[in-house]
Design an enzyme around this catalytic site. Sequence first.
Site, short mmCIF file in Angstrom:
data_model
loop_
_atom_site.label_atom_id
_atom_site.label_comp_id
_atom_site.label_asym_id
_atom_site.label_seq_id
_atom_site.Cartn_x
_atom_site.Cartn_y
_atom_site.Cartn_z
N ASP A 77 0.82 -1.19 0.00
CA ASP A 77 0.00 0.00 0.00
C ASP A 77 0.87 1.25 0.00
OD1 ASP A 77 -2.04 1.70 2.34
OD2 ASP A 77 -2.41 1.48 0.21
N ASN A 109 -2.69 -10.64 -4.18
CA ASN A 109 -2.62 -12.10 -4.24
C ASN A 109 -1.30 -12.55 -3.64
OD1 ASN A 109 -5.08 -12.76 -5.54
ND2 ASN A 109 -4.24 -11.91 -7.42
N LYS A 134 1.39 -15.27 -3.08
CA LYS A 134 1.80 -16.52 -3.74
C LYS A 134 2.61 -17.39 -2.80
CE LYS A 134 0.45 -14.97 -7.85
NZ LYS A 134 -0.66 -15.51 -8.59
N ARG A 148 -9.78 10.77 -13.10
CA ARG A 148 -9.15 10.90 -11.79
C ARG A 148 -8.72 9.56 -11.22
NH1 ARG A 148 -11.85 15.45 -8.02
NH2 ARG A 148 -11.31 17.21 -9.35
N LYS A 149 -8.97 8.49 -11.97
CA LYS A 149 -8.62 7.18 -11.43
C LYS A 149 -7.27 6.73 -11.97
CE LYS A 149 -11.50 3.84 -9.54
NZ LYS A 149 -12.53 2.85 -9.58
#
Lengths: 251, 244
Positions: free
Chosen positions: A166, A188, A190, A211-212
């Site tokens: 993050d 994910n 692994k 804006r994304k």
Amino acid sequence: MLRSCAARLHALGALRGLPGAARPPARSPGPARRSLFLEADFHKDSSLPKPSWSKDMRLLFDQFMKKCEDGSWTRLPFYSYKAVQNVHDFIAFIHGSLPSTAKLVDKEQLSQAQIFTESFKDGLGFEYVMFYNDAEKRTVCLFQGGPHLQGMPGFLHGGAVATMIDATVGMSAIKAEGLVMTANLNINFKRPVPLCSVVVINSHLDKTEGRKLFISCDVRSVDETTLYSEATSSPSSRRKCGPSPAPLTRC
Amino acid sequence: MIRRGLQGAARLRHHGALPGAARILPRLNPASAFGSSTDSLVSRFCPEKTDLKDYALPNASWCPDMLSLYQEFLEKTKADGWVKLPSFKSNRDHIQGLKLPSGLAATSDKSDWRLFTRCIPVEGQGFEYAIFFHPSKKKSVCLFQPGPYLEGAPGFAHGGSLTTMIDETFSKIAFLAGEGLLTLSLNIKFKNLIPVGSLAVLNIDVEKIEDQKLYMSCVAQSRDQKTIYAKCSGVFLRLQLEQE
């Protein structure tokens, strides 16, 4: 969710607002050019080699510092939260965006606060340093997870990996768009990461739609043969930087 | 059979990662049912008597909301089938007498290593939480109060700390509901920030249990349910622990 935006803004200000930004900033260049972020009294840059860093971590750090020499890569310094307390505009922004929850903020507790990833004593928690390549829109984080980040015995807690993913993804987003908020994070796993080992978190801005932002990221071992996790994130920029005298908006 | 398979996998990994190897562990034989029922797992997890310190108990740093909700759930443990999970300093303490399958066990083992969510020892500074589990409904509630050391944006908990708390609660519930051991994936959508020192209530449901995977969902919200902080879904890998 705002990742430790405070620290990131420091980095942003330090890199974009000052001359010679490609070099790790040492001292502020003088009273005339002093920015909010480089107060003369104190800075502790926790992203420089320390005794608690393993050999792998130091080797990688040196490799990336070499890459910084031609300016294509930059090291992103981090400063502890205390130095950001005076960033009033920043705090106003947050409280403006989330009025109902902002009412509940305990001002007293704020004074004891530390950014999550900086809360641990040397070597016990998150040891990390980030490098950024503007041309490739890539952020690389060298991360060494210490003994207090354990999940399953002998392995790093999934939450610790998620926190660093993050943070790295967030940095990519901030570099692209300025202030952002994570909308979602999809990870994910692994393989489990052995505790106290060094991993390379490589995050890349894939595309922007209005804006994304769309960012993908992977976590690998130092020699790149082991893929520990893959992640995608789509933060959205809450507000484009507006006209204001504060360095905060120099995005 | 599981043991042999895992040892095989360990040998393969020792010779370097196989390119394109999709699995980290061999496919478990569906016939080798996970022997332990939820009830036996729960009774092993919640020992009647233990010298270990249980960190999931009220202390001076808990806010009034947290204290009162905790008491409510404690009442429910008496008659409604809820169980309060103890919380020790390391997961090692939770699986006494058992160990990770041989393909996974860490090569070195240090006693000062600590569970991430229990490593900030000062009351109220880091993760303050207590988890309640309902074995038959396969539901769980985690009361979470993030302290000032978990800060992200000024005054609010770092998103990573909430993700960690959700992952931690998932891992305990996955274990008790179906011997889930490792996180396979997490998908979290952040809606609002949690003010430091306030209570976030995490509601977890076990959605589905397959041969090798366990699916869970979580909603993190304020006590009055008016503010949703995040929604998250997680998938865990089921693996049997071995006797030491």
